[in-house]
Design an enzyme around this catalytic site. Sequence first.
Site, PDB file in Angstrom:
ATOM      1  CB  ALA A 248      -0.936   0.005   1.214  1.00  0.00           C
ATOM      2  N   GLY A 251       0.588   5.067  -0.502  1.00  0.00           N
ATOM      3  CA  GLY A 251      -0.818   5.164  -0.109  1.00  0.00           C
ATOM      4  C   GLY A 251      -1.774   5.817  -1.078  1.00  0.00           C
ATOM      5  CG  ASP A 310       6.296 -11.553   2.350  1.00  0.00           C
ATOM      6  OD1 ASP A 310       5.657 -11.150   1.354  1.00  0.00           O
ATOM      7  OD2 ASP A 310       7.221 -12.388   2.281  1.00  0.00           O
ATOM      8  CG  ASP A 329       0.444  -0.666  -7.201  1.00  0.00           C
ATOM      9  OD1 ASP A 329       0.646  -0.884  -8.397  1.00  0.00           O
ATOM     10  OD2 ASP A 329       0.783   0.396  -6.631  1.00  0.00           O
ATOM     11  CB  CYS A 382       4.573   1.771 -12.438  1.00  0.00           C
ATOM     12  SG  CYS A 382       5.507   1.569 -10.952  1.00  0.00           S
TER      13      CYS A 382
HETATM   14  C1  LIG Z   1       4.610  -0.040  -6.184  1.00  0.00           C
HETATM   15  S1  LIG Z   1       4.775   0.298  -4.513  1.00  0.00           S
HETATM   16  C2  LIG Z   1       3.097   0.476  -4.033  1.00  0.00           C
HETATM   17  C3  LIG Z   1       2.519   1.836  -4.326  1.00  0.00           C
HETATM   18  C4  LIG Z   1       1.179   2.033  -3.630  1.00  0.00           C
HETATM   19  N1  LIG Z   1       0.246   0.992  -3.972  1.00  0.00           N
HETATM   20  C5  LIG Z   1       0.558   3.376  -3.973  1.00  0.00           C
HETATM   21  O1  LIG Z   1      -0.285   3.457  -4.841  1.00  0.00           O
HETATM   22  O2  LIG Z   1       0.923   4.369  -3.334  1.00  0.00           O
HETATM   23  C6  LIG Z   1       5.154  -1.271  -3.857  1.00  0.00           C
HETATM   24  C7  LIG Z   1       5.157  -1.360  -2.348  1.00  0.00           C
HETATM   25  O3  LIG Z   1       5.300  -2.744  -2.018  1.00  0.00           O
HETATM   26  C8  LIG Z   1       5.991  -2.827  -0.803  1.00  0.00           C
HETATM   27  N2  LIG Z   1       6.481  -4.224  -0.714  1.00  0.00           N
HETATM   28  C9  LIG Z   1       7.612  -4.744  -1.232  1.00  0.00           C
HETATM   29  N3  LIG Z   1       7.655  -6.069  -0.978  1.00  0.00           N
HETATM   30  C10 LIG Z   1       6.522  -6.375  -0.308  1.00  0.00           C
HETATM   31  C11 LIG Z   1       6.000  -7.573   0.239  1.00  0.00           C
HETATM   32  N4  LIG Z   1       6.647  -8.734   0.136  1.00  0.00           N
HETATM   33  N5  LIG Z   1       4.820  -7.512   0.887  1.00  0.00           N
HETATM   34  C12 LIG Z   1       4.153  -6.334   1.024  1.00  0.00           C
HETATM   35  N6  LIG Z   1       4.614  -5.177   0.534  1.00  0.00           N
HETATM   36  C13 LIG Z   1       5.775  -5.194  -0.133  1.00  0.00           C
HETATM   37  C14 LIG Z   1       7.037  -1.759  -0.912  1.00  0.00           C
HETATM   38  O4  LIG Z   1       7.458  -1.362   0.371  1.00  0.00           O
HETATM   39  C15 LIG Z   1       6.281  -0.649  -1.651  1.00  0.00           C
HETATM   40  O5  LIG Z   1       5.757   0.253  -0.722  1.00  0.00           O
END
Ligand SMILES: C[S@@+](CC[C@H](N)C(=O)[O-])C[C@H]1O[C@@H](n2cnc3c(N)ncnc32)[C@H](O)[C@@H]1O
Length: 506
Positions: A248, A251, A310, A329, A382
């Site tokens: 998220a 955010g 995770d 995402d 993205c």
């Molecule tokens: C593309 S960004 C998300 C952007 C967000 N959805 C937004 O619209 O603002 C990906 C996010 O996934 C998180 N992330 C990375 N590995 C992850 C995991 N195994 N489980 C949950 N979150 C994870 C990262 O910390 C990052 O904040």
Amino acid sequence: MPKRKKSGSNNPLSSARKDVGGLWHRKSGAGYHLFLSYYGNQPIGVVTTEGDSHQSKSAITAPQCDGNKAAMGNSRAAKKRRRKKNGSNSASSADTNVIAATSTTSSSSQEVDASHPLMQAFNSDSNKYAHLTNFIHALSRPLPLTLRIRKHESADSSELTQTLSRNFSNFVSPVAYDPTKQIYQSTPGSNLCKFNLGHQSPELKSIVVDASMNGTLARQELGSMLPVLSLEAVDAIRKGSKVLDMCASPGSKTLQALEIVVSNSDTKTRGRVIANDVHPKRLDSLRDAVHRSGVPAEELTNRVTYTNFDASVFPFPKSKKLFDAIICDVPCSGDGTIRKDPHILPMWSPRTSNELHGLQLKILLRAMELIKKGGVVCYSTCSLNPIEDEAVVSAALREMNADGNSYQLLDWPEDLLPGFTRRPGVDAWNVGFYDANNLEKDDDDFGSLSFYDSYDSAVEAEVEEAKESFWPNSANNKHSLHCCSRLFPQDQDTGGFFVALIKRIK
Ligand SMILES: C[S@@+](CC[C@H](N)C(=O)[O-])C[C@H]1O[C@@H](n2cnc3c(N)ncnc32)[C@H](O)[C@@H]1O
């Protein structure tokens, strides 16, 4: 290149990049050449269209940043900045760094900055990759500013929209393909982007900052809006829905989903968003963003729960109630964001995507387990790399549909943004691997990419990195991958983005 802050050691993106993080790779600009070679060797549909190599015009209805000379940065100040950057005082030398785009699609009348390293790499190989002209020209220009007027009962946006249309229509205007008039983009010709907002119009910048703080406005890219807009359009997110946002932070989609699920005061149908991120620090900034959104505490913050798992092992809810909608995402290589993030390309290598693919697949599989019957998962990245996009979707469908067709890809809701150009997902692509072993450390050697069109051919060539799920799977779902959506930067002057809507039907 600006310095990037060091990120945490368990950041999947930094670990995926570990093999290409060498100073040589970054300094030599190898990433620009590898990026060109990678996408230049993909079939039509991955980043280009049938007409891209010809003089054709695609159906574009959105406003374009197709400015005239003055608007595109030939003001005295812009020339001075360019001269400074080029270390020259001669106007003519600065001028040679601005060349007209030769394509006739949306980019036709726009100018490109020939000093951009991507343009330089492209120009040195332009015969080979002429079909990428529109794509590369779009990527080498700064991203126009995009704003979303937020919708919730406690914030009145009418004053803001009046001010924007009365005083700032030369800078921002609503996009033609959004009938609700909630999406604003830099007005054609304004050349407004996040880097020059304060310089071009300090008044507009202060309005944008204030409106972001009081919850009436979100600075959000078009691609980033698509997951929640499309989940709402297929009726998976509505007031009262229970939504999980698996990855998220920072955010933007959590806030967008919250606006919809809390949009009534009927306590019986109160919705909730679970905002999850694996990184505690990033989760803290998400929490701050929700608090700063200016919406009354009990209306918003009581409807959001923060979790720190995770996502690939996100636990089943104790209530046993699964989710109506899941925003998936995932962490990605981000090569669709290179117009706003100059750090991505110098480090670019197919290894990053190949390494992230496994985690992305695990997260999507978990999302598909956590969605209720009738609910919809939106998988998005993205990146325009099929390894992170269609390959993940295809492998997840194959695994989850092994015992019957419980999940299906949904068509893009065409009524959502009429006239908006989205490209269908692809069902054929090449998988590229980077070999830096025989690298001659001279200026022109950037290592080579080897492409394989099947898992078997990669195994035969003893490619250790190869995984079966990198290639399209013909068994049961290849035909439906065209339901996925690709957002090409050259179509609507945006970043690159990928969205797939997966419905659980059993
Ligand atoms: C593309 S960004 C998300 C952007 C967000 N959805 C937004 O619209 O603002 C990906 C996010 O996934 C998180 N992330 C990375 N590995 C992850 C995991 N195994 N489980 C949950 N979150 C994870 C990262 O910390 C990052 O904040």
